[in-house]
Write a protein that holds these residues in place. Structure first.
Motif, mmCIF file in Angstrom:
data_model
loop_
_atom_site.group_PDB
_atom_site.id
_atom_site.type_symbol
_atom_site.label_atom_id
_atom_site.label_comp_id
_atom_site.label_asym_id
_atom_site.label_seq_id
_atom_site.Cartn_x
_atom_site.Cartn_y
_atom_site.Cartn_z
ATOM 1 N N SER A 1 41.154 -89.554 63.392
ATOM 2 C CA SER A 1 41.672 -90.919 63.318
ATOM 3 C C SER A 1 40.517 -91.889 63.498
ATOM 4 C CB SER A 1 42.721 -91.146 64.417
ATOM 5 O OG SER A 1 42.113 -91.102 65.697
ATOM 6 N N GLN B 1 55.062 -89.041 54.204
ATOM 7 C CA GLN B 1 54.530 -90.312 53.713
ATOM 8 C C GLN B 1 55.500 -91.001 52.762
ATOM 9 O OE1 GLN B 1 51.530 -91.884 54.638
ATOM 10 N NE2 GLN B 1 51.740 -90.328 56.238
ATOM 11 N N GLY C 1 52.095 -94.681 54.957
ATOM 12 C CA GLY C 1 51.016 -95.093 55.855
ATOM 13 C C GLY C 1 51.145 -94.598 57.272
ATOM 14 N N ALA C 2 52.179 -93.810 57.570
ATOM 15 C CA ALA C 2 52.363 -93.318 58.936
ATOM 16 C C ALA C 2 51.211 -92.386 59.324
ATOM 17 C CB ALA C 2 53.692 -92.577 59.057
ATOM 18 N N ARG C 3 50.711 -92.562 60.532
ATOM 19 C CA ARG C 3 49.675 -91.680 61.053
ATOM 20 C C ARG C 3 50.321 -90.604 61.921
ATOM 21 N NH1 ARG C 3 45.964 -96.446 63.433
ATOM 22 N NH2 ARG C 3 48.067 -97.267 63.822
ATOM 23 N N GLN D 1 54.887 -88.671 64.601
ATOM 24 C CA GLN D 1 54.109 -89.863 64.269
ATOM 25 C C GLN D 1 53.258 -90.281 65.456
ATOM 26 O OE1 GLN D 1 56.493 -92.917 62.529
ATOM 27 N NE2 GLN D 1 54.797 -94.327 62.185
ATOM 28 N N ASP E 1 51.133 -96.102 66.113
ATOM 29 C CA ASP E 1 51.888 -96.805 65.072
ATOM 30 C C ASP E 1 52.967 -97.732 65.612
ATOM 31 O OD1 ASP E 1 50.398 -95.774 63.057
ATOM 32 O OD2 ASP E 1 51.920 -94.433 62.251
ATOM 33 N N SER E 2 53.269 -97.652 66.900
ATOM 34 C CA SER E 2 54.296 -98.516 67.474
ATOM 35 C C SER E 2 54.091 -98.624 68.975
ATOM 36 C CB SER E 2 55.704 -97.980 67.185
ATOM 37 O OG SER E 2 55.879 -96.716 67.785
ATOM 38 N N PHE F 1 48.966 -98.320 71.154
ATOM 39 C CA PHE F 1 49.262 -99.068 69.933
ATOM 40 C C PHE F 1 48.205 -100.129 69.644
ATOM 41 C CE2 PHE F 1 50.736 -101.582 73.427
ATOM 42 C CZ PHE F 1 50.520 -102.891 73.031
#
Length: 523
Positions: free
Chosen positions: A82, A257, A262-264, A284, A288-289, A332
């Motif tokens: 990442s 996807q 675009g989710a990691r 996920q 991302d959140s 996040f």
């Protein structure tokens, strides 16, 4: 009654801050460092190179490596590179895999070959120390959680005590001794008050299962059932003993996807690889959140690639709880927000430190003409020095050990931790042997040298020096070196202030015998 209540709150604020302040300083400092846990780990393992991110290619490299080297394992775990983590991390269960029967390997994200990186706990050491205090489970977590409660109590009593809290935020009088320390303590405390309230309360939410376990035990009998429902854990499928090729993990990643472009991915888990009952789970990434989402989990049949389940959505209560956890962890946060978290954490550490200094400074004034301090005040002075400047020396000692301990030494990660505690212990001994102001100045000066020379040490002992990391745009490596240099310069300034001869005390004005505020009196 009103004044009596405020004075009682001030007493509680002062004495709980003193008794637990030394430990809270360590918890806050290591927690602040933990916001850059991955970046610290990257610096402590310079053998791991950073490459352009390509999740599909990385997933294919990980699958090929695991099929070739861990085909016999019942469970695989994959973490993709990442923006903050450079390698492909793979792990699998193996009866001969060490204490916990688990093997971990780091793969180069470009070649898929294992990287022979030096053994180090890196940023994970500070992260674990923050909430476990390097103590056996569960005692360290209990103590850290109790300290979080004390911090929350200190914030609430501080708000009650400071009746002119917002006016004091805009008041700072430099060069006024105790008055300046109190002004700084108040101003910093008010500036980051919402952040500190959130951090203290959310830390209690994280360990609520330990703090208030009665309802969990009554409903589930034990914590395993509770965590299974909270995090949506699926039962492990039974092995069918029918050899079946595992579908390409990249194809399953593509299906995820399609649902969430675009989710990691936080991690990919494969159960029973190579069997007809293989199960592949995608989770996920928390980046991302803010809140952890059980709905952001996908489970596939490893033999056919069919989607089996997707995590259920959260209730309002669980979403609130998960949001507090996410706010506390800060996963996040992007780079700029992470730096804001870091500076607010430094501010919290400073609030605790200034409180400890004020408590001692006020009482030292009463013995200014004495040849020596009473034993109890001398003890507080020694603990102040060792818990603050001594802890900074310990952190620097950890990083120096990372570069100086031979990379092939067996158990070298433990030697890094030993260096941390040995430096801390020596700082305590030094604080006992030297007069207070000189001990402060000498330790801060040594810390300034230790941090300022870390970039040079990195250049001499690795190929990831500042000149290389800047040219390669490796901002994690470069950012660590530049932060260390900045820390060294700040500590040099602080050491200079301490080692300068103190100015002779000015005559006090007739009304100076009364402190400016009620708060100053109780401090």
């Amino acid at each position: 009654m009103k004044e009596g209540f405020r004075q009682a709150m001030a007493w509680l604020h002062t004495w709980t801050g003193l008794i637990f302040g030394w430990l809270l300083f360590a918890i806050f400092l290591t927690g602040t460092l933990s916001y850059f846990k991955e970046e610290i780990s990257h610096w402590t393992q310079p053998e791991v190179r950073r490459h352009a991110l390509d999740p599909v290619a990385s997933l294919g490299l990980a699958q090929r490596y695991l099929e070739a080297n861990a085909g016999h394992a019942s469970n695989w775990i994959i973490r993709l590179p990442s923006e903050r983590e450079a390698p492909i991390s793979v792990g699998w269960r193996d009866p001969d895999g060490g204490r916990r029967g688990f093997v971990n390997k780091k793969l180069d994200a470009q070649t898929g070959q294992p990287v022979e990186a030096r053994e180090s706990r890196g940023g994970d050491f500070f992260y674990r120390f923050h909430f476990q205090l390097e103590m056996p489970y569960p005692w360290g977590r209990w103590l850290a959680t109790f300290c979080a409660f004390i911090m929350l109590l200190g914030l609430v009593t501080g708000i009650i005590t400071h009746k002119k809290i917002f006016k004091e935020f805009f008041t700072f009088r430099p060069g006024k001794g105790q008055r300046s320390w109190l002004d700084g303590h108040n101003a910093i405390g008010v500036l980051v008050l919402p952040f500190h309230l959130m951090i203290s309360y959310s830390s209690l939410v994280i360990f609520m299962y330990m703090v208030m376990p009665a309802s969990i035990m009554a409903s589930y009998g034990d914590s395993d059932g509770y965590f299974k429902e909270v995090f949506g854990r699926d039962d492990v499928p039974k092995v069918a003993n029918v050899a079946t090729p595992l579908v390409p993990l990249a194809s399953l990643y593509a299906k995820v996807q399609e649902q969430v472009p675009g989710a990691r991915m936080g991690y990919i888990q494969v159960q029973n690889p190579g069997d007809s009952n293989a199960r592949v789970s995608f989770a996920q990434a928390s980046a991302d959140s803010i809140a952890y989402k059980r709905s952001a989990n996908w489970s596939f049949d490893g033999a056919t690639g069919a989607l089996l389940t997707q995590g259920k959505p959260e209730s309002a209560a669980m979403m609130t709880s998960f949001s507090f956890v996410g706010l506390h962890m800060g996963n996040f946060a992007g780079p700029w927000l992470r730096w804001l978290y870091f500076f607010f954490g430094v501010a919290g550490t400073a609030v605790i430190g200034t409180g400890l200094v004020m408590w001692l400074g006020k009482r030292q004034l009463k013995h200014a003409k004495s040849a020596s301090l009473p034993g109890e005040l001398r003890l507080v002075e020694v603990l102040n020095i060792a818990s603050m400047s001594g802890l900074l020396l310990a952190v620097a000692g950890f990083f120096w050990a990372n570069r100086l301990v031979p990379a092939t030494l067996q158990g070298r990660a433990d030697w890094e931790v030993n260096a941390f505690f040995l430096a801390w212990l020596l700082a305590l001994v030094h604080a006992v042997l030297r007069p207070g102001r000189k001990a402060w100045g000498e330790q801060l000066a040594l810390g300034a040298v230790a941090f300022a020379l870390l970039p040079l040490l990195n250049s001499l002992t690795s190929e990831q020096g500042l000149e290389h990391s800047l040219a390669a745009a490796d901002w994690a490596m470069a950012g660590f070196d530049l932060t260390a240099l900045g820390t060294g310069l700040f500590l040099a300034w602080a050491a200079r202030q301490m080692l300068r001869a103190p100015k002779p005390a000015a005559k006090r004005a007739p009304r100076a015998a009364k402190a400016t505020t009620d708060v100053a009196e109780v401090h």
